[in-house]
Design a protein around this motif. Sequence first.
Motif: not given
Length: 200
Positions: A31-43
């Motif tokens: 799973a990928f978590i973090g602040r909105s816009n940090v780049g989860k989907s891009s990663l």
Amino acid sequence: MVAAVKITSATFLTSAPTLDACPPAALPEFAFIGRSNVGKSSLINLLTLRRNLAKVSETPGKTQLINFFSINDRWALVDLPGYGFAKVSKNQRADFNEAVADYLEARESLRHTFVLIDSRLPPQKIDVAFLEWLAETDADFSLVFTKADKQSSSKTQANVARFKREVIDTLPRMADVFVSSAETKLGRNEILGHIGRLLD
Ligand SMILES: Nc1nc2c(ncn2[C@@H]2O[C@H](COP(=O)(O)OP(=O)(O)O)[C@@H](O)[C@H]2O)c(=O)[nH]1
Ligand SMILES: [Mg+2]
């Protein structure tokens, strides 16, 4: 150089608004978590080398669903809704989606969580608060410092070191650290290598 797992297929599986609505816990999940816009989907797109597998948004906080992607029909990448910040009376508390908290605490098939941190910023309260919360669960997690292409590597290293100092007393042990860039592909092999070792 670590041997990265080879991705032969990457397909969108489903989106779920709550833990109960998640698909059967059939595959090991990362799973990928973090602040909105940090780049989860891009990663996720970087790891799979698919340009539009996960939706990249210019508008922070838009994705409120848990998105599942099946990889090689053997394991899954999970794009979690980003967390934000809510002012609650005098205290600021980490405000993350209840479904995210449920998922991270109770998902049986969750194998590992990557916590994404913007490499350009000094330690953010919300990230530290989130890690404090996560460390209290039995979660297996690591840190990924994103958007490294936006500054010099010495600046990135300084920010990573500063962040580690900030959380070292909070975490039971220092988590593995990765540095990534969706632009230069930095970190891709290392993160896939990590996933490969956890799958073995
Ligand atoms: N330069 C640069 N921009 C990035 C990187 N990762 C994400 N972005 C940009 O940051 C914005 C948010 O990315 P997104 O993946 O949607 O973040 P999410 O909300 O965490 O899923 C988009 O405009 C991306 O193009 C990176 O490594 N380098
Ligand atoms: Mg996203």
